[in-house]
Scaffold this active site. Structure first.
Site, PDB file in Angstrom:
ATOM      1  N   PRO A   9      34.486   8.094   8.403  1.00 32.52           N
ATOM      2  CA  PRO A   9      33.822   7.743   7.147  1.00 32.52           C
ATOM      3  C   PRO A   9      34.194   8.629   5.962  1.00 32.52           C
ATOM      4  O   PRO A   9      34.347   9.846   6.109  1.00 32.52           O
ATOM      5  CB  PRO A   9      32.331   7.880   7.471  1.00 32.52           C
ATOM      6  CG  PRO A   9      32.273   8.740   8.688  1.00 32.52           C
ATOM      7  CD  PRO A   9      33.529   8.457   9.453  1.00 32.52           C
ATOM      8  N   ASN A  10      34.337   7.968   4.831  1.00 30.31           N
ATOM      9  CA  ASN A  10      34.589   8.591   3.525  1.00 30.31           C
ATOM     10  C   ASN A  10      35.998   9.164   3.364  1.00 30.31           C
ATOM     11  O   ASN A  10      36.363   9.617   2.283  1.00 30.31           O
ATOM     12  CB  ASN A  10      33.544   9.689   3.224  1.00 30.31           C
ATOM     13  CG  ASN A  10      32.138   9.129   3.245  1.00 30.31           C
ATOM     14  OD1 ASN A  10      31.857   8.156   2.550  1.00 30.31           O
ATOM     15  ND2 ASN A  10      31.257   9.685   4.056  1.00 30.31           N
ATOM     16  N   ARG A  17      37.654  12.262  -3.562  1.00 28.61           N
ATOM     17  CA  ARG A  17      36.403  12.804  -3.048  1.00 28.61           C
ATOM     18  C   ARG A  17      36.459  14.337  -2.994  1.00 28.61           C
ATOM     19  O   ARG A  17      37.339  14.890  -2.345  1.00 28.61           O
ATOM     20  CB  ARG A  17      36.225  12.246  -1.632  1.00 28.61           C
ATOM     21  CG  ARG A  17      35.107  12.845  -0.850  1.00 28.61           C
ATOM     22  CD  ARG A  17      35.281  12.533   0.635  1.00 28.61           C
ATOM     23  NE  ARG A  17      34.145  13.041   1.358  1.00 28.61           N
ATOM     24  CZ  ARG A  17      34.159  13.306   2.660  1.00 28.61           C
ATOM     25  NH1 ARG A  17      35.251  13.099   3.375  1.00 28.61           N
ATOM     26  NH2 ARG A  17      33.095  13.773   3.238  1.00 28.61           N
ATOM     27  N   TYR A  22      38.761  18.910  -0.416  1.00 24.85           N
ATOM     28  CA  TYR A  22      39.732  18.112   0.344  1.00 24.85           C
ATOM     29  C   TYR A  22      41.090  17.956  -0.347  1.00 24.85           C
ATOM     30  O   TYR A  22      42.005  17.372   0.242  1.00 24.85           O
ATOM     31  CB  TYR A  22      39.138  16.723   0.638  1.00 24.85           C
ATOM     32  CG  TYR A  22      37.860  16.812   1.448  1.00 24.85           C
ATOM     33  CD1 TYR A  22      37.882  17.285   2.757  1.00 24.85           C
ATOM     34  CD2 TYR A  22      36.623  16.452   0.897  1.00 24.85           C
ATOM     35  CE1 TYR A  22      36.715  17.388   3.507  1.00 24.85           C
ATOM     36  CE2 TYR A  22      35.453  16.551   1.643  1.00 24.85           C
ATOM     37  CZ  TYR A  22      35.504  17.022   2.938  1.00 24.85           C
ATOM     38  OH  TYR A  22      34.347  17.124   3.676  1.00 24.85           O
ATOM     39  N   ASN A  72      40.312  12.463  12.867  1.00 29.90           N
ATOM     40  CA  ASN A  72      39.377  13.108  11.951  1.00 29.90           C
ATOM     41  C   ASN A  72      38.166  12.180  11.872  1.00 29.90           C
ATOM     42  O   ASN A  72      38.193  11.171  11.159  1.00 29.90           O
ATOM     43  CB  ASN A  72      39.997  13.321  10.565  1.00 29.90           C
ATOM     44  CG  ASN A  72      39.066  14.124   9.662  1.00 29.90           C
ATOM     45  OD1 ASN A  72      37.878  14.283   9.958  1.00 29.90           O
ATOM     46  ND2 ASN A  72      39.599  14.619   8.559  1.00 29.90           N
ATOM     47  N   ALA A  75      32.125  12.904   9.229  1.00 33.37           N
ATOM     48  CA  ALA A  75      30.764  13.353   9.541  1.00 33.37           C
ATOM     49  C   ALA A  75      30.318  12.943  10.946  1.00 33.37           C
ATOM     50  O   ALA A  75      29.429  13.584  11.522  1.00 33.37           O
ATOM     51  CB  ALA A  75      29.791  12.806   8.500  1.00 33.37           C
ATOM     52  N   GLU A  96      41.309  16.749  17.694  1.00 37.13           N
ATOM     53  CA  GLU A  96      40.310  16.710  16.618  1.00 37.13           C
ATOM     54  C   GLU A  96      40.871  17.446  15.405  1.00 37.13           C
ATOM     55  O   GLU A  96      41.368  18.572  15.537  1.00 37.13           O
ATOM     56  CB  GLU A  96      39.028  17.393  17.105  1.00 37.13           C
ATOM     57  CG  GLU A  96      37.961  17.516  16.025  1.00 37.13           C
ATOM     58  CD  GLU A  96      36.721  18.281  16.512  1.00 37.13           C
ATOM     59  OE1 GLU A  96      36.565  18.471  17.741  1.00 37.13           O
ATOM     60  OE2 GLU A  96      35.929  18.700  15.651  1.00 37.13           O
ATOM     61  N   HIS A  98      40.335  18.488  11.144  1.00 39.69           N
ATOM     62  CA  HIS A  98      39.561  18.540   9.912  1.00 39.69           C
ATOM     63  C   HIS A  98      40.430  19.128   8.814  1.00 39.69           C
ATOM     64  O   HIS A  98      41.184  20.088   9.055  1.00 39.69           O
ATOM     65  CB  HIS A  98      38.297  19.384  10.073  1.00 39.69           C
ATOM     66  CG  HIS A  98      37.421  18.854  11.154  1.00 39.69           C
ATOM     67  ND1 HIS A  98      36.676  17.715  10.993  1.00 39.69           N
ATOM     68  CD2 HIS A  98      37.233  19.258  12.430  1.00 39.69           C
ATOM     69  CE1 HIS A  98      36.038  17.458  12.128  1.00 39.69           C
ATOM     70  NE2 HIS A  98      36.376  18.374  13.018  1.00 39.69           N
ATOM     71  N   ARG A 105      31.806  26.336   6.127  1.00 40.72           N
ATOM     72  CA  ARG A 105      30.959  25.459   5.312  1.00 40.72           C
ATOM     73  C   ARG A 105      29.517  25.453   5.854  1.00 40.72           C
ATOM     74  O   ARG A 105      29.131  26.345   6.582  1.00 40.72           O
ATOM     75  CB  ARG A 105      31.596  24.066   5.268  1.00 40.72           C
ATOM     76  CG  ARG A 105      33.002  24.078   4.661  1.00 40.72           C
ATOM     77  CD  ARG A 105      33.601  22.696   4.593  1.00 40.72           C
ATOM     78  NE  ARG A 105      32.814  21.819   3.733  1.00 40.72           N
ATOM     79  CZ  ARG A 105      32.972  20.495   3.682  1.00 40.72           C
ATOM     80  NH1 ARG A 105      33.899  19.912   4.424  1.00 40.72           N
ATOM     81  NH2 ARG A 105      32.212  19.767   2.893  1.00 40.72           N
TER      82      ARG A 105
HETATM   83  C1  DQA Z   1      35.882  16.709   7.535  1.00 36.09           C
HETATM   84  C2  DQA Z   1      34.723  17.700   7.660  1.00 36.09           C
HETATM   85  C3  DQA Z   1      33.426  16.969   7.940  1.00 36.09           C
HETATM   86  O1  DQA Z   1      32.358  17.900   8.048  1.00 36.09           O
HETATM   87  C4  DQA Z   1      33.127  16.013   6.814  1.00 36.09           C
HETATM   88  O2  DQA Z   1      31.948  15.273   7.103  1.00 36.09           O
HETATM   89  C5  DQA Z   1      34.256  15.099   6.493  1.00 36.09           C
HETATM   90  C6  DQA Z   1      35.611  15.647   6.497  1.00 36.09           C
HETATM   91  C7  DQA Z   1      37.197  17.416   7.141  1.00 36.09           C
HETATM   92  O3  DQA Z   1      38.239  16.782   7.307  1.00 36.09           O
HETATM   93  O4  DQA Z   1      37.201  18.543   6.672  1.00 36.09           O
HETATM   94  O5  DQA Z   1      34.068  13.942   6.164  1.00 36.09           O
HETATM   95  O6  DQA Z   1      36.095  16.097   8.796  1.00 36.09           O
END
Ligand code: DQA
Length: 147
Positions: A9-10, A17, A22, A72, A75, A96, A98, A105
Site C-alpha cells: 500500500p501507498n 509521497r 522515500y 516491500n 504498512a 523483505e 524497505h 522511525r
Molecule cells: C516502508 C516502511 C513502512 O513502515 C511504511 O509503512 C511504508 C514504506 C519503506 O519502504 O520504508 O509504506 O515499507
C-alpha cells in the site's frame, strides 16, 4: 531466472509521497534501473493497496517458476499475519525490503510480522534496497528458504 518485485500500500505514490523519507524516484525509475543492472533476469512488477491481492499474487507465484520475491509490504509489514502465513507457504526465497530505515522511525515500524518468514531483510538504502535484494536472490541462485 524470473524474479517478482512486489509493493504494498501507498508505494504507488513513490516520488510524490513524503519525499523527505522515500525520495523523489518513482518505481518506474527503479524498475528501469533494475532491468539495466540485471539484463539476464526477467523482472515482473506488481503493486496493490489491498492485502488480499498481495496474497493472491504471491500464491500465483507458486506455479509460475519464480526464483524469488522482493517484497516491500509497506504498512502491512507491521500488521499482517496473513502475509506471514502466505510467505511461509512459498518454496522460493522472499526478501523483505524497505526504502527507509524503519528502525530509525516510529516504534510501531520496528516490529515486522513478516521478517521471520522471509529469507532476509534489507532496509534503509532508498530505492537501492530493491537492487540489493535482487542481487541477493541472484547470488542465492533461487535456492529455497530453510524452514
Ligand atoms: C516502508 C516502511 C513502512 O513502515 C511504511 O509503512 C511504508 C514504506 C519503506 O519502504 O520504508 O509504506 O515499507
Amino acid at each position: 531466472m524470473k524474479i517478482l518485485i512486489m509493493n504494498g500500500p501507498n508505494l504507488n505514490l513513490l516520488g510524490e509521497r513524503e519525499p523527505g523519507i522515500y525520495g523523489r524516484g518513482t518505481m518506474d525509475d527503479c524498475m528501469e534501473g533494475l532491468r539495466r543492472a540485471f539484463p539476464e533476469v526477467e523482472l515482473v512488477y506488481y503493486q496493490s493497496n489491498v492485502e488480499g491481492f498481495l496474497i493472491d499474487r504471491l500464491q500465483q507465484a507458486r506455479s509460475e517458476g519464480v526464483a524469488g520475491v522482493v517484497l516491500n509490504a509497506g504498512a502491512y509489514t507491521h500488521t499482517s499475519v496473513a502475509l506471514h502465513d502466505c510467505i511461509r507457504s512459498l518454496q522460493m526465497p522472499v526478501v523483505e525490503v524497505h526504502i527507509s530505515n524503519v528502525h530509525r522511525r516510529e516504534e510501531f515500524r520496528h516490529r515486522s510480522m513478516i521478517s521471520a518468514a522471509c529469507a532476509g531483510v534489507i532496509c534503509g538504502f532508498g530505492l537501492d534496497s530493491y537492487r540489493l535484494a535482487v542481487s541477493a536472490i541472484v547470488q542465492a541462485g533461487g535456492e529455497g528458504r530453510e524452514a
